[in-house]
Scaffold this motif. Structure first.
Motif, PDB file in Angstrom:
ATOM      1  N   THR A 105      78.777 -29.524 -14.963  1.00 66.42           N
ATOM      2  CA  THR A 105      78.159 -30.619 -14.231  1.00 66.42           C
ATOM      3  C   THR A 105      77.799 -31.740 -15.201  1.00 66.42           C
ATOM      4  O   THR A 105      77.827 -31.576 -16.415  1.00 66.42           O
ATOM      5  N   GLY A 106      77.466 -32.882 -14.650  1.00 68.53           N
ATOM      6  CA  GLY A 106      77.077 -34.030 -15.447  1.00 68.53           C
ATOM      7  C   GLY A 106      75.956 -34.797 -14.780  1.00 68.53           C
ATOM      8  O   GLY A 106      75.572 -34.504 -13.643  1.00 68.53           O
ATOM      9  N   VAL A 107      75.444 -35.789 -15.488  1.00 67.92           N
ATOM     10  CA  VAL A 107      74.355 -36.606 -14.958  1.00 67.92           C
ATOM     11  C   VAL A 107      74.813 -38.056 -14.920  1.00 67.92           C
ATOM     12  O   VAL A 107      75.490 -38.545 -15.824  1.00 67.92           O
ATOM     13  N   VAL A 108      74.478 -38.752 -13.836  1.00 77.36           N
ATOM     14  CA  VAL A 108      74.847 -40.151 -13.665  1.00 77.36           C
ATOM     15  C   VAL A 108      73.925 -41.016 -14.524  1.00 77.36           C
ATOM     16  O   VAL A 108      72.702 -40.968 -14.371  1.00 77.36           O
ATOM     17  N   VAL A 109      74.508 -41.789 -15.444  1.00 74.78           N
ATOM     18  CA  VAL A 109      73.724 -42.634 -16.344  1.00 74.78           C
ATOM     19  C   VAL A 109      74.042 -44.118 -16.164  1.00 74.78           C
ATOM     20  O   VAL A 109      73.501 -44.958 -16.883  1.00 74.78           O
ATOM     21  N   GLY A 110      74.907 -44.446 -15.236  1.00 75.38           N
ATOM     22  CA  GLY A 110      75.227 -45.840 -14.959  1.00 75.38           C
ATOM     23  C   GLY A 110      75.760 -45.965 -13.547  1.00 75.38           C
ATOM     24  O   GLY A 110      76.452 -45.061 -13.053  1.00 75.38           O
ATOM     25  N   MET A 111      75.433 -47.047 -12.859  1.00 76.27           N
ATOM     26  CA  MET A 111      75.877 -47.224 -11.485  1.00 76.27           C
ATOM     27  C   MET A 111      76.068 -48.707 -11.191  1.00 76.27           C
ATOM     28  O   MET A 111      75.242 -49.531 -11.541  1.00 76.27           O
ATOM     29  N   ARG A 112      77.189 -49.034 -10.571  1.00 74.07           N
ATOM     30  CA  ARG A 112      77.455 -50.380 -10.088  1.00 74.07           C
ATOM     31  C   ARG A 112      77.975 -50.275  -8.671  1.00 74.07           C
ATOM     32  O   ARG A 112      78.727 -49.367  -8.342  1.00 74.07           O
ATOM     33  N   MET A 113      77.590 -51.216  -7.833  1.00 72.89           N
ATOM     34  CA  MET A 113      78.001 -51.180  -6.429  1.00 72.89           C
ATOM     35  C   MET A 113      78.535 -52.544  -6.018  1.00 72.89           C
ATOM     36  O   MET A 113      78.031 -53.580  -6.444  1.00 72.89           O
ATOM     37  N   TYR A 114      79.572 -52.500  -5.193  1.00 69.69           N
ATOM     38  CA  TYR A 114      80.157 -53.704  -4.607  1.00 69.69           C
ATOM     39  C   TYR A 114      80.193 -53.499  -3.088  1.00 69.69           C
ATOM     40  O   TYR A 114      80.470 -52.397  -2.609  1.00 69.69           O
ATOM     41  N   CYS A 115      79.918 -54.561  -2.349  1.00 66.73           N
ATOM     42  CA  CYS A 115      79.899 -54.464  -0.893  1.00 66.73           C
ATOM     43  C   CYS A 115      80.883 -55.454  -0.283  1.00 66.73           C
ATOM     44  O   CYS A 115      80.994 -56.600  -0.740  1.00 66.73           O
ATOM     45  N   ASP A 116      81.597 -55.011   0.736  1.00 64.48           N
ATOM     46  CA  ASP A 116      82.329 -55.924   1.604  1.00 64.48           C
ATOM     47  C   ASP A 116      81.319 -56.463   2.611  1.00 64.48           C
ATOM     48  O   ASP A 116      80.660 -55.679   3.311  1.00 64.48           O
ATOM     49  N   VAL A 117      81.176 -57.778   2.677  1.00 66.15           N
ATOM     50  CA  VAL A 117      80.173 -58.367   3.558  1.00 66.15           C
ATOM     51  C   VAL A 117      80.856 -59.263   4.578  1.00 66.15           C
ATOM     52  O   VAL A 117      81.920 -59.833   4.328  1.00 66.15           O
ATOM     53  N   ARG A 118      80.204 -59.379   5.737  1.00 68.74           N
ATOM     54  CA  ARG A 118      80.729 -60.205   6.838  1.00 68.74           C
ATOM     55  C   ARG A 118      79.758 -61.336   7.101  1.00 68.74           C
ATOM     56  O   ARG A 118      78.560 -61.119   7.313  1.00 68.74           O
ATOM     57  N   CYS A 119      80.285 -62.547   7.082  1.00 67.22           N
ATOM     58  CA  CYS A 119      79.458 -63.719   7.353  1.00 67.22           C
ATOM     59  C   CYS A 119      79.197 -63.847   8.850  1.00 67.22           C
ATOM     60  O   CYS A 119      79.800 -63.164   9.676  1.00 67.22           O
TER      61      CYS A 119
END
Length: 599
Positions: A105-119
């Motif tokens: 197992t491992g541990v999450v040490v970094g996170m980035r998120m991108y979203c598709d957005v609707r106007c």
């Protein structure tokens, strides 16, 4: 996929669906509310003989409950008919590989998120970095805030908004301090963070209309049978759970002994923009884009559509007010909805290897761990004390052999050992403070235990403790530095001194990488963005609990240098402070704040 059907095309053989996964079926996107692995599916009464009927709400084998976008009620779906599109992990989560869930197992040490957005006009903007998404109001549930006068750190639990409504005949009013049941929702929504947002259609009761502040026109009983459109949402009150007083030293104002009132005006709160949880958004949530960001993203989207030959009729027109120009956009025009999410994570595995910027769907929540005898790199541990032994030695785990159940630990030297090591290094004519700071040893995992005091993990919120030296300077705002903070006299951590950082550590900080894990880019100009909360709240309708003190932005800004987020552990702790600076500190100089603390 059990015995129901073969796995869907493209699904990994061992892929499973977990609660909160983002899935698709027949072009629809939805959020998994319950999966077979979730805790509410575990029946603790399996061994109890009863004449009662089995739980009717229990999921069928090989099925999950999914809340599809634009629907009111979740539906039960077979797992093999679902396609996984995203899986959200937070910093510190324990994961395994989706195709080897019984392995290391491992541990999450970094996170980035991108979203598709609707106007609001229906135009979709793909893969927008969540750093660009702003809360609709100055407070968002779950946000960490500082009281600008009392110098306390807290977490926002609920927000009560002033909501502007517009009726079809042009009349408009402001409903003060709304709650979740103040207005009847007529627009299907999956947004659990925001009760109301611009462009939302709602119904209003007669009693609510009588209490409203009318901006145009006047109250009429007929409005109670009509639908209204939300045109603006403004935070009026915030219910805050106070977590800890922020330290101070020198001429800085001291925190009060008692915490402020729980109900606060947003103008007295300063949101911590550098906290990683602020970058997390879910399917269906609503946010705002700054005018310059919205116009740039729309222009990029239109250019991409033209290049692909699929621009459509709206590629150059768009709604009035969203065209390029300097006219201020309305709240309705700048409001967007998250219609898709894409998460990338950095993982450090037990064997010490690192995986950077990988799709979150490649990993699964770790469900098979050895409990008390499971360790990961960057864990603080102590050697188990034998009967009649001295104080246990403390160290940091460097790597773990999952199969052999052994760990490589970097032990902290005692004060005497550190002094002897430093003398030997000086006599030998070489060696730096960091080279004599610890010793490495291979030990069985059953001979070590979690450190009782130092439980620091990447993503934890910490306070910098006063070091007893008034002339200890803090880094200037807006400048990233690396420095070893002075430790209290007598602490047995070796001989690292302030102003003599390790060369490798300095390189990592300057490049934005802590311990080899890529750190997400952060905005440098922080103070101006932080004061958005102070400028956003207006005096009318902002009826928070009056604590008899005026807001003091200077006191809040000075406190930002005392609150930080852990970005790397071992052997010292690397902290990114909320004023935008970064430094390495000894564990004894930090206090970890439990941001999930319940009353």
């Amino acid at each position: 996929c059990r015995h129901w059907k073969p796995c869907a095309e493209g699904m990994p053989p061992q892929q499973k669906i977990f609660t909160d996964d983002l899935v698709m079926k027949d072009g629809q996107i939805g959020l998994v509310e319950r999966a077979p692995n979730s805790s509410d599916e575990e029946d603790e009464d399996d061994d109890i003989i009863s004449d009662e009927a089995p739980n009717a709400d229990k999921l069928p084998a090989g099925a999950a409950k999914v809340h599809w976008a634009k629907t009111d009620e979740p539906a039960t779906e077979f797992i093999d008919e679902l396609r996984l599109t995203d899986r959200v992990f937070l910093l510190g989560d324990i994961v395994s590989r989706s195709d080897a869930q019984l392995g290391q197992t491992g541990v999450v040490v970094g996170m980035r998120m991108y979203c598709d957005v609707r106007c609001n006009d229906g135009m979709d903007l793909p893969r927008v970095p969540t750093e660009l998404l702003q809360p609709l109001t100055s407070c968002r549930p779950g946000a960490l805030v500082l009281h600008t006068q009392f110098r306390w750190l807290g977490r926002v639990d609920e927000v009560y908004d002033n909501v502007n409504l517009s009726f079809d005949d042009g009349a408009s009013c402001k409903v003060m301090r709304t709650s979740a049941n103040s207005l009847s929702v007529q627009t299907p929504s999956m947004d659990e963070q925001t009760w109301f947002w611009p462009s939302m259609r709602v119904g209003v009761s007669k009693e609510t209309l009588r209490r409203a502040k009318w901006l145009k026109g006047s109250w009429r009983a007929a409005y109670a049978t009509q639908s209204a459109t939300v045109t603006r949402v403004q935070a009026a009150q915030a219910l805050v759970r106070w977590l800890a007083a922020v330290p101070s030293e020198g001429s800085e104002p001291a925190a009060t002994i008692h915490p402020p009132a729980d109900m606060q005006r947003p103008s007295r709160l300063l949101e911590l923009h550098h906290h990683h949880a602020r970058r997390c958004w879910r399917l269906g949530e609503h946010a705002a884009l700054r005018p310059e960001d919205l116009q740039r993203l729309r222009a990029e989207g239109e250019a991409a559509s033209e290049a692909a030959g699929a621009a459509g009729d709206r590629q150059t027109s768009g709604p009035a007010g969203v065209r390029r120009g300097k006219r201020k956009l309305s709240a309705v025009e700048s409001c967007v909805e998250a219609v898709g999410c894409h998460t990338r994570v950095d993982v450090i595995w037990q064997d010490g290897s690192r995986e950077r910027d990988a799709a979150a769907t490649l990993f699964a929540p770790a469900k098979h761990v050895d409990g008390y005898n499971e360790f990961w790199p960057q864990d603080f541990v102590v050697r188990k004390v034998e009967a009649g032994g001295s104080a246990p030695a403390a160290g940091v785990v460097l790597s773990v052999n999952h199969a052999e159940r052994i760990a490589v630990v970097s032990w902290r030297l005692s004060a005497e050992e550190a002094e002897r090591a430093a003398e030997y290094a000086n006599e030998a004519g070489g060696g730096t403070a960091s080279q004599v700071e610890e010793r490495t040893e291979v030990v069985p995992v059953y001979d070590i235990a979690p450190h009782p005091d130092f439980g620091f993990k990447v993503g934890d919120v910490v306070l910098r403790l006063p070091m007893g030296e008034k002339d200890t300077p803090m880094p200037a705002a807006g400048r990233e530095v690396t420095e070893d903070v002075l430790r209290p006299a007598g602490l047995p951590w070796g001989v690292v001194q302030r102003g003599v950082p390790d060369v490798a550590d300095a390189d990592q900080v300057e490049t934005g990488q802590s311990g080899g894990v890529a750190a997400p880019a952060e905005p440098k100009a922080f103070p101006g963005a932080a004061l958005r909360m102070l400028a956003d709240a207006e005096a009318d309708g902002e009826d928070g609990a009056d604590d008899g003190a005026e807001a003091s932005p200077d006191g809040g800004l000075s406190a930002l240098g005392w609150v930080g987020e852990v970005v790397d552990v071992g052997p010292t702790v690397s902290v990114r402070w909320m004023d935008g600076t970064q430094s390495r500190c000894v564990a004894e100089s930090l206090y970890m704040v439990n941001t999930e603390e319940e009353p």
